[in-house]
Design a protein around this motif. Sequence first.
Motif: not given
Length: 122
Positions: A53-70
């Motif tokens: 909990r709280g492990d956010d990515e507060p900055e705009w970022h790109n996906a490191p590669n094409r990937q599914f997130v489930v």
Amino acid sequence: MRYTRVFSDADGESHFEDVEPELVRTHVTDNFPPLLVSESIPAASAAFVSAPRGDDEPEWHNAPNRQFVVWLDGESEVQTSDGEVRRFRTGDVLLVEDTTGKGHLSRGVGESGSRVLFVRLP
């Protein structure tokens, strides 16, 4: 059955798109009744991730590669650069393809963290 896709347009803005894959009745084995199956999608690797909990990515970022997130459990919010925010929960599937452009924001929501499966695509 459907999944959500995040992609970048020609101007670099990221957007959501809902995708419903075509399912075709297929016999997987002779000893099993036919199933509805989508086209096969090649994968390069998979990784299980536990985000507290709280492990956010507060900055705009790109996906490191094409990937599914489930999402295996927990909840997250994802915001695209066009301002749309969507919440993803247990069982939801997101295809991130915004490897260029402005990217997206990710943040955990709810009482606990989340556990997800990342399936990297070639």
